[in-house]
Design a protein around this motif. Structure first.
Motif, PDB file in Angstrom:
ATOM      1  N   PRO A 137       0.834  -1.207   0.000  1.00  0.00           N
ATOM      2  CA  PRO A 137       0.000   0.000   0.000  1.00  0.00           C
ATOM      3  C   PRO A 137       0.869   1.257   0.000  1.00  0.00           C
ATOM      4  CG  PRO A 137      -0.786  -1.582   1.630  1.00  0.00           C
ATOM      5  CD  PRO A 137       0.524  -2.099   1.132  1.00  0.00           C
ATOM      6  N   SER A 138       0.323   2.328  -0.532  1.00  0.00           N
ATOM      7  CA  SER A 138       1.056   3.587  -0.621  1.00  0.00           C
ATOM      8  C   SER A 138       1.579   4.006   0.743  1.00  0.00           C
ATOM      9  CB  SER A 138       0.130   4.674  -1.168  1.00  0.00           C
ATOM     10  OG  SER A 138       0.791   5.922  -1.223  1.00  0.00           O
ATOM     11  N   GLY A 139       2.844   4.445   0.770  1.00  0.00           N
ATOM     12  CA  GLY A 139       3.446   4.897   2.010  1.00  0.00           C
ATOM     13  C   GLY A 139       4.011   3.792   2.878  1.00  0.00           C
ATOM     14  N   THR A 140       4.011   2.577   2.374  1.00  0.00           N
ATOM     15  CA  THR A 140       4.639   1.469   3.101  1.00  0.00           C
ATOM     16  C   THR A 140       5.607   0.758   2.171  1.00  0.00           C
ATOM     17  OG1 THR A 140       2.917  -0.173   2.551  1.00  0.00           O
ATOM     18  CG2 THR A 140       2.584   1.177   4.541  1.00  0.00           C
ATOM     19  N   TRP A 141       6.450  -0.103   2.756  1.00  0.00           N
ATOM     20  CA  TRP A 141       7.559  -0.711   2.013  1.00  0.00           C
ATOM     21  C   TRP A 141       7.674  -2.170   2.403  1.00  0.00           C
ATOM     22  CZ3 TRP A 141       8.732   3.518  -0.684  1.00  0.00           C
ATOM     23  CH2 TRP A 141       8.519   4.749  -0.067  1.00  0.00           C
ATOM     24  N   ILE A 142       8.379  -2.924   1.591  1.00  0.00           N
ATOM     25  CA  ILE A 142       8.670  -4.312   1.957  1.00  0.00           C
ATOM     26  C   ILE A 142       9.636  -4.316   3.132  1.00  0.00           C
ATOM     27  CG2 ILE A 142       9.814  -6.427   1.196  1.00  0.00           C
ATOM     28  CD1 ILE A 142       8.600  -5.928  -1.573  1.00  0.00           C
ATOM     29  N   LYS A 143       9.262  -5.022   4.182  1.00  0.00           N
ATOM     30  CA  LYS A 143      10.056  -5.045   5.410  1.00  0.00           C
ATOM     31  C   LYS A 143      10.489  -6.460   5.794  1.00  0.00           C
ATOM     32  CE  LYS A 143      10.034  -3.489  10.233  1.00  0.00           C
ATOM     33  NZ  LYS A 143      11.339  -2.794  10.120  1.00  0.00           N
ATOM     34  N   ALA A 144       9.797  -7.474   5.307  1.00  0.00           N
ATOM     35  CA  ALA A 144      10.096  -8.852   5.702  1.00  0.00           C
ATOM     36  C   ALA A 144       9.644  -9.793   4.599  1.00  0.00           C
ATOM     37  CB  ALA A 144       9.393  -9.186   7.021  1.00  0.00           C
ATOM     38  N   TRP A 145      10.100 -11.027   4.696  1.00  0.00           N
ATOM     39  CA  TRP A 145       9.621 -12.046   3.765  1.00  0.00           C
ATOM     40  C   TRP A 145       9.695 -13.406   4.443  1.00  0.00           C
ATOM     41  CZ3 TRP A 145      14.633 -11.484   4.495  1.00  0.00           C
ATOM     42  CH2 TRP A 145      15.532 -12.504   4.177  1.00  0.00           C
ATOM     43  N   GLU A 146       8.873 -14.311   3.931  1.00  0.00           N
ATOM     44  CA  GLU A 146       8.939 -15.708   4.332  1.00  0.00           C
ATOM     45  C   GLU A 146       9.225 -16.542   3.092  1.00  0.00           C
ATOM     46  OE1 GLU A 146       5.988 -16.756   7.809  1.00  0.00           O
ATOM     47  OE2 GLU A 146       4.959 -15.480   6.348  1.00  0.00           O
ATOM     48  N   GLN A 147      10.003 -17.588   3.276  1.00  0.00           N
ATOM     49  CA  GLN A 147      10.293 -18.474   2.160  1.00  0.00           C
ATOM     50  C   GLN A 147      10.186 -19.919   2.599  1.00  0.00           C
ATOM     51  OE1 GLN A 147      14.317 -17.123   1.131  1.00  0.00           O
ATOM     52  NE2 GLN A 147      15.169 -18.995   2.007  1.00  0.00           N
ATOM     53  N   SER A 148       9.795 -20.763   1.661  1.00  0.00           N
ATOM     54  CA  SER A 148       9.808 -22.208   1.904  1.00  0.00           C
ATOM     55  C   SER A 148      10.683 -22.861   0.853  1.00  0.00           C
ATOM     56  CB  SER A 148       8.400 -22.797   1.883  1.00  0.00           C
ATOM     57  OG  SER A 148       7.773 -22.601   0.636  1.00  0.00           O
ATOM     58  N   VAL A 149      11.473 -23.816   1.299  1.00  0.00           N
ATOM     59  CA  VAL A 149      12.449 -24.486   0.441  1.00  0.00           C
ATOM     60  C   VAL A 149      12.216 -25.987   0.535  1.00  0.00           C
ATOM     61  CG1 VAL A 149      14.897 -24.875  -0.012  1.00  0.00           C
ATOM     62  CG2 VAL A 149      14.128 -22.641   0.807  1.00  0.00           C
ATOM     63  N   THR A 150      12.080 -26.633  -0.616  1.00  0.00           N
ATOM     64  CA  THR A 150      11.911 -28.078  -0.637  1.00  0.00           C
ATOM     65  C   THR A 150      13.165 -28.760  -0.104  1.00  0.00           C
ATOM     66  OG1 THR A 150      10.541 -27.856  -2.616  1.00  0.00           O
ATOM     67  CG2 THR A 150      11.381 -30.051  -2.116  1.00  0.00           C
ATOM     68  N   PRO A 151      13.026 -29.691   0.840  1.00  0.00           N
ATOM     69  CA  PRO A 151      14.213 -30.432   1.272  1.00  0.00           C
ATOM     70  C   PRO A 151      14.781 -31.251   0.120  1.00  0.00           C
ATOM     71  CG  PRO A 151      12.217 -31.449   2.121  1.00  0.00           C
ATOM     72  CD  PRO A 151      11.795 -30.143   1.513  1.00  0.00           C
ATOM     73  N   ALA A 152      16.072 -31.544   0.169  1.00  0.00           N
ATOM     74  CA  ALA A 152      16.689 -32.357  -0.875  1.00  0.00           C
ATOM     75  C   ALA A 152      16.002 -33.718  -0.928  1.00  0.00           C
ATOM     76  CB  ALA A 152      18.174 -32.510  -0.606  1.00  0.00           C
ATOM     77  N   LEU A 153      15.438 -34.067  -2.075  1.00  0.00           N
ATOM     78  CA  LEU A 153      14.606 -35.273  -2.195  1.00  0.00           C
ATOM     79  C   LEU A 153      15.352 -36.481  -2.725  1.00  0.00           C
ATOM     80  CD1 LEU A 153      11.398 -33.562  -3.647  1.00  0.00           C
ATOM     81  CD2 LEU A 153      11.871 -34.177  -1.276  1.00  0.00           C
ATOM     82  N   GLY A 154      16.606 -36.290  -3.151  1.00  0.00           N
ATOM     83  CA  GLY A 154      17.372 -37.417  -3.660  1.00  0.00           C
ATOM     84  C   GLY A 154      17.163 -37.631  -5.142  1.00  0.00           C
ATOM     85  N   THR A 155      17.884 -38.580  -5.687  1.00  0.00           N
ATOM     86  CA  THR A 155      17.889 -38.785  -7.143  1.00  0.00           C
ATOM     87  C   THR A 155      16.578 -39.346  -7.669  1.00  0.00           C
ATOM     88  OG1 THR A 155      18.877 -40.975  -6.788  1.00  0.00           O
ATOM     89  CG2 THR A 155      20.378 -39.125  -7.200  1.00  0.00           C
ATOM     90  N   ALA A 156      15.760 -39.931  -6.815  1.00  0.00           N
ATOM     91  CA  ALA A 156      14.530 -40.559  -7.286  1.00  0.00           C
ATOM     92  C   ALA A 156      13.384 -39.572  -7.439  1.00  0.00           C
ATOM     93  CB  ALA A 156      14.112 -41.679  -6.328  1.00  0.00           C
ATOM     94  N   SER A 157      13.545 -38.333  -6.948  1.00  0.00           N
ATOM     95  CA  SER A 157      12.454 -37.357  -6.986  1.00  0.00           C
ATOM     96  C   SER A 157      12.931 -36.051  -7.606  1.00  0.00           C
ATOM     97  CB  SER A 157      11.925 -37.102  -5.567  1.00  0.00           C
ATOM     98  OG  SER A 157      11.400 -38.284  -5.003  1.00  0.00           O
ATOM     99  N   ASP A 158      11.978 -35.201  -7.945  1.00  0.00           N
ATOM    100  CA  ASP A 158      12.262 -33.923  -8.593  1.00  0.00           C
ATOM    101  C   ASP A 158      12.407 -32.833  -7.544  1.00  0.00           C
ATOM    102  OD1 ASP A 158      12.452 -31.790 -10.354  1.00  0.00           O
ATOM    103  OD2 ASP A 158      10.276 -31.631 -10.585  1.00  0.00           O
TER     104      ASP A 158
END
Length: 238
Positions: A137-158
């Motif tokens: 919204p006007s007059g405000t700024w990005i201050k934080a973020w959340e992220q999700s990361v897929t755990p390493a699934l190994g060679t059998a999965s994408d």
């Protein structure tokens, strides 16, 4: 400099005596490893530079693969206001790559647009789509973020690495009253989110992405794996 003096973007002012409650002065700051400060004499508390930047700000869910790309910074005096995300949905292809690009839009406090840039994969053309423009919204700024990361699934999965980015706006123009509006992110809810946040009276003013290089047509490609922000001190009248 007297303890009660505040800068408020005064020409020639080099530091700001900042507290954590109104009137935001004459109180000690809570500092982290990356904070930039100017210390006063024994008769003063601590002061923070008007040009202070904290780099990097991280979450507790780092990515697995890739190298850090060069930092992108908003033009001096401007802050991150909006983003667009390019995202390859996990169920869309045999080799989904998650978040592949992030376009950042910066704006000056008077509402004038500053610089913008696309950051992300540079050595191949990944599948996926650009999501809608997401702005604070006007007059405000990005201050934080959340992220999700897929755990390493190994060679059998994408593996698809970074799969969601949810940015949060400040609740006020000074970044002193917590978080306000939350932007949309990608909508991927498979894994929990972890938070990274600019400190009190700081706003996002830059970022760097960790991106995996192209693994070839027979490889398991991921795009962006991790995000770090740079946070800049902001001193505006309310």
């Amino acid at each position: 400099m007297e303890c009660a003096i505040l800068c408020h973007n005064t020409v020639g002012c080099q530091s700001f005596n900042l507290g954590t409650a109104s009137p935001y002065q004459c109180q000690l700051l809570t500092l982290t490893t990356y904070d930039t400060v100017v210390t006063g004499s024994n008769s003063f508390n601590q002061y923070i530079k008007t040009t202070a930047m904290i780099v990097p700000v991280k979450t507790s869910s780092p990515g697995h693969w890739g190298t850090w790309h060069p930092w992108f910074y908003c033009s001096p005096g401007s802050y991150m206001h909006a983003v667009r995300i390019k995202y390859d949905d996990y169920y869309s292809s045999p080799d989904a790559v998650g978040v592949t690009h992030l376009e950042v839009f910066c704006k000056y406090p008077d509402g004038t647009a500053a610089n913008n840039a696309v950051n992300g994969v540079i050595d191949f053309t990944p599948t996926g789509s650009w999501l809608t423009y997401q702005g604070c919204p006007s007059g405000t700024w990005i201050k934080a973020w959340e992220q999700s990361v897929t755990p390493a699934l190994g060679t059998a999965s994408d593996d698809d690495a970074l799969n969601n980015l949810v940015f949060h706006c400040s609740s006020d123009l000074n970044g002193r009253s917590g978080l306000g509006t939350s932007l949309l992110g990608t909508g991927d809810t498979r894994y929990p989110l972890s938070l990274g946040e600019c400190p009190f009276s700081f706003m996002a003013c830059g970022l760097s992405l960790m991106v995996e290089a192209y693994q070839g047509t027979n490889g398991d490609n991921t795009g962006v794996n991790d995000v770090n922000l740079a946070c800049c001190f902001i001193d505006l009248f309310e």
